[in-house]
Design a protein around this motif. Structure first.
Motif, PDB file in Angstrom:
ATOM      1  N   ARG A 116      -2.614  -0.582  -0.216  1.00  0.00           N
ATOM      2  CA  ARG A 116      -2.534   0.883  -0.316  1.00  0.00           C
ATOM      3  C   ARG A 116      -2.652   1.325  -1.775  1.00  0.00           C
ATOM      4  NH1 ARG A 116      -0.061   4.932  -2.918  1.00  0.00           N
ATOM      5  NH2 ARG A 116       1.975   3.924  -2.739  1.00  0.00           N
ATOM      6  N   ASP A 117      -1.624   1.110  -2.594  1.00  0.00           N
ATOM      7  CA  ASP A 117      -1.703   1.583  -3.983  1.00  0.00           C
ATOM      8  C   ASP A 117      -2.746   0.747  -4.738  1.00  0.00           C
ATOM      9  OD1 ASP A 117      -1.043   3.299  -5.986  1.00  0.00           O
ATOM     10  OD2 ASP A 117       1.078   2.823  -6.041  1.00  0.00           O
ATOM     11  N   HIS A 133       6.438   5.613   5.293  1.00  0.00           N
ATOM     12  CA  HIS A 133       6.780   5.884   3.896  1.00  0.00           C
ATOM     13  C   HIS A 133       6.239   7.267   3.562  1.00  0.00           C
ATOM     14  CE1 HIS A 133       5.941   4.679  -0.603  1.00  0.00           C
ATOM     15  NE2 HIS A 133       6.839   5.616  -0.498  1.00  0.00           N
ATOM     16  N   PHE A 153       6.169  10.830   1.163  1.00  0.00           N
ATOM     17  CA  PHE A 153       6.422  11.181  -0.247  1.00  0.00           C
ATOM     18  C   PHE A 153       6.056  12.631  -0.519  1.00  0.00           C
ATOM     19  CE2 PHE A 153       2.246  11.638  -2.270  1.00  0.00           C
ATOM     20  CZ  PHE A 153       1.415  11.155  -1.281  1.00  0.00           C
ATOM     21  N   SER A 199       9.809   8.679  -0.966  1.00  0.00           N
ATOM     22  CA  SER A 199       9.540   8.592  -2.408  1.00  0.00           C
ATOM     23  C   SER A 199       9.393   9.979  -3.006  1.00  0.00           C
ATOM     24  CB  SER A 199       8.220   7.861  -2.679  1.00  0.00           C
ATOM     25  OG  SER A 199       8.333   6.502  -2.420  1.00  0.00           O
ATOM     26  N   GLU A 207       7.599  11.592  -5.581  1.00  0.00           N
ATOM     27  CA  GLU A 207       6.517  11.204  -6.488  1.00  0.00           C
ATOM     28  C   GLU A 207       6.797  11.751  -7.894  1.00  0.00           C
ATOM     29  OE1 GLU A 207       2.706  12.873  -5.614  1.00  0.00           O
ATOM     30  OE2 GLU A 207       1.685  11.570  -7.033  1.00  0.00           O
ATOM     31  N   PRO A 238       9.521   6.286  -7.877  1.00  0.00           N
ATOM     32  CA  PRO A 238       8.313   5.903  -8.601  1.00  0.00           C
ATOM     33  C   PRO A 238       8.290   6.372 -10.056  1.00  0.00           C
ATOM     34  CG  PRO A 238       7.778   7.151  -6.602  1.00  0.00           C
ATOM     35  CD  PRO A 238       9.240   7.328  -6.875  1.00  0.00           C
ATOM     36  N   THR A 263       5.445   7.104 -11.536  1.00  0.00           N
ATOM     37  CA  THR A 263       4.059   7.296 -11.092  1.00  0.00           C
ATOM     38  C   THR A 263       3.042   7.137 -12.222  1.00  0.00           C
ATOM     39  OG1 THR A 263       4.908   8.775  -9.404  1.00  0.00           O
ATOM     40  CG2 THR A 263       2.558   8.990  -9.917  1.00  0.00           C
ATOM     41  N   HIS A 277       9.301   1.394  -8.095  1.00  0.00           N
ATOM     42  CA  HIS A 277       7.838   1.441  -7.943  1.00  0.00           C
ATOM     43  C   HIS A 277       7.282   1.844  -9.307  1.00  0.00           C
ATOM     44  CE1 HIS A 277       4.120   2.582  -5.515  1.00  0.00           C
ATOM     45  NE2 HIS A 277       3.875   3.147  -6.699  1.00  0.00           N
ATOM     46  N   HIS A 286       4.318   1.842 -12.408  1.00  0.00           N
ATOM     47  CA  HIS A 286       2.921   1.663 -12.831  1.00  0.00           C
ATOM     48  C   HIS A 286       2.893   1.115 -14.246  1.00  0.00           C
ATOM     49  CE1 HIS A 286       0.526   3.151  -9.409  1.00  0.00           C
ATOM     50  NE2 HIS A 286       1.705   3.659  -9.067  1.00  0.00           N
ATOM     51  N   GLN A 290      -2.491  10.665  -4.157  1.00  0.00           N
ATOM     52  CA  GLN A 290      -1.749  11.477  -5.121  1.00  0.00           C
ATOM     53  C   GLN A 290      -2.518  12.750  -5.479  1.00  0.00           C
ATOM     54  OE1 GLN A 290      -0.995   8.497  -8.005  1.00  0.00           O
ATOM     55  NE2 GLN A 290       0.138   7.343  -6.499  1.00  0.00           N
TER      56      GLN A 290
END
Ligand code: KIV
Ligand code: ZN
Length: 512
Positions: free
Chosen positions: A13-14, A97, A99, A139, A141, A169, A171, A202, A204, A511
């Motif tokens: 997914r991500d 899930h 968000f 989540s 975001e 996250p 993000t 989560h 990045h 997103q």
């Protein structure tokens, strides 16, 4: 007994959100099977409402993978959530899930919603999801850049609505370890019902700290789920890398004191599979899965390792799936030895027919290359898995000519919907001539934004693995090809990228 750390993999997914990393549903299923072998606790299989292709992939994975929880992402609205639940119907264990952004910047500029509206929508979506499945993750975001008072109100409210996991996250990859760890700690301390949910991180990797931040979220903050991807795949600089966090927690169990379900011996095969499928090459000095991760080049190190391994090694290469004996098979090796080697590498092909096909390819390769390494076998199997029966284009043969002072030229035979065509061209070099020969027939108009060659097993005798990235009408795809002849590998990679350009549907961004 130590606490358990849940590993939530979001490669499909991500990870897939990275431009060019999109995968077909069959590729996703193959990777999901490898994640199941790795004993990943939760597999985020996609974002079911984003496209029909993603819905089908989540459904296929939910129907076939039985040992891991299967999760679908969904925005915080009834339609997305209902679609996720529908795709997850066949799962043994399903998670939704959902968000919504909670930072002032995202709420005002992107969502154009007031904080009160966001709070209401978060509550309503978790309530709706809980009526459909028992396991609901929420989540916020851009959570790390959100106002902490507002975030606490949202988190308390969604726990009251039944959220079972709260994921925080970072993000945009802005956090630093100590601050992120303390942020999670503060949230857990200030949200009155925080003990009713599992806390998740989560992160990045924009500042190269995704793994460190995630580990701080666990150690300082008390989170018990980490969201991560194989090879750290993901948009921009990627996500937290699964192999790195897993090996950090295992190797430093003295410090983290946490148990994991993961069976690390399948890590290298998973890394290889994701890299081959997406065309995102793993850098040689990448921790755990890079080609040099366990190579001791300096004389002092070699001497030390020979005398006592732990002088310079903190992990054992074979524990993560690097084989001790790298020369594996040759042209006299039989089908059983080949099958056994696949098993040792953690690769299971779906049918006897697939094994026969892969074995025929192996024999072809062994006729041209005297020593076959594990990496060759993994490349061969991945290439097989990437090639789909309904591919528009397939490589047949190629001849090319280059001589100092002469203009290089190439003549290529390939199939278009099963019909052989022959095309010729000149170019700046043999690779350029070959790709121009394909393009002069196909006329895709695509722009090449990346071309890279990598020697699969180190020497000039090795196979070349080529990645070609094409861009057309706003879409970016990667094609991968391998062959002992790098001109042929390049042609295969180009055709594989064209197949992807021809086959993918548009989707909604997670997103966006
Ligand atoms: O990075 C992020 O905020 C996300 C959410 C959709 C969970 O991937
Ligand atoms: Zn993300």
């Amino acid at each position: 007994m130590a606490d358990k750390l849940i590993i939530f993999d979001t490669t499909l997914r991500d990870g897939e959100q990275s431009p060019g990393a999109s995968m077909t549903k069959d590729e996703k299923l193959r990777i999901a099977r490898q994640l199941e072998r790795l004993k990943v606790d939760v597999i985020e299989a996609g974002f079911a409402a984003s496209s029909n292709g993603d819905f089908d992939a989540v459904q296929l994975i939910a129907n076939n993978i039985k040992d891991s929880t299967i999760c679908s992402l969904s925005r915080a609205n009834d339609r997305d959530i209902a679609r996720a639940a529908e795709a997850l119907k066949g799962a043994n264990s399903a998670r939704i899930h959902t968000f919504i952004a909670t930072s002032a910047l995202h709420m005002e500029k992107k969502l154009r919603m007031t904080p009160e509206q966001v709070l209401e929508q978060a509550k309503q979506s978790v309530r709706f999801a809980r009526n459909l499945v028992a396991d609901v993750e929420f989540s916020p975001e851009d959570g790390y850049r959100s106002d902490v008072d507002f975030l606490c109100r949202v988190l308390e409210a969604v726990i009251n609505e039944g959220a079972t996991t709260l994921n925080i996250p970072d993000t945009v990859g802005y956090a630093v370890p100590e601050l992120y760890g303390n942020f999670i700690k503060t949230l857990r301390e200030r949200v009155p019902n925080s003990d009713k949910a599992i806390w998740s991180v989560h992160c990045h990797n924009d500042l190269g700290m995704a793994v460190a931040n995630s580990l701080a979220g666990v150690k300082i903050g008390g989170a018990r789920q980490i969201e991560c991807t194989i090879n750290g795949l993901g948009e921009r600089a990627g996500n937290c890398s699964l192999e790195e966090v897993v090996m950090a927690v295992r190797t430093r169990r003295d410090y983290f004191g946490l148990d994991l379900n993961i069976d690390p011996v399948h890590i290298v095969a998973a890394s290889r599979m994701v890299s081959q499928t997406t065309g995102f090459v793993v850098q040689p000095n990448k921790a755990v899965v890079g080609a040099n991760a366990f190579a001791h080049a300096s004389g002092i190190h070699q001497d030390g390792v020979l005398k006592a391994r732990d002088t310079y090694e903190i992990m054992r290469a074979e524990d993560v799936g690097w084989s001790a004996n790298k020369i594996v098979l040759g042209k006299l090796s039989g089908r059983n030895a080949f099958k056994q080697r696949l098993q040792d590498l953690g690769v299971s092909l779906d049918s006897e027919q697939e094994i026969n096909h892969a074995f025929a390819k192996f024999k072809e390769l062994a006729d041209r290359k005297s020593e076959i390494f594990d990496e060759d076998i993994l490349a061969l199997v991945s290439e097989e898995s990437v090639a789909a029966d309904n591919d528009e284009f397939a490589f047949v043969s190629l001849s090319q000519r280059s001589e100092t002072g002469e203009k290089p030229s190439a003549s290529i035979v390939f199939t278009v919907q099963g019909q052989e065509v022959k095309s010729e061209s000149e170019g700046n070099g043999p690779v350029d001539a070959s790709l121009k020969a394909i393009e002069s027939h196909v006329k895709s108009g695509a722009e090449m934004v990346l071309y890279s060659v990598n020697a699969i097993s180190g020497s000039t005798e090795s196979q070349g693995e080529v990645t070609v990235r094409l861009q057309n009408s706003g879409r970016v795809v990667n094609g991968v090809g391998s062959d002992p002849d790098i001109v042929v590998a390049s042609a295969k990679a180009y055709l594989s990228a064209l197949n992807k350009l021809h086959s993918k549907a548009d989707r909604v961004a997670a997103q966006g």
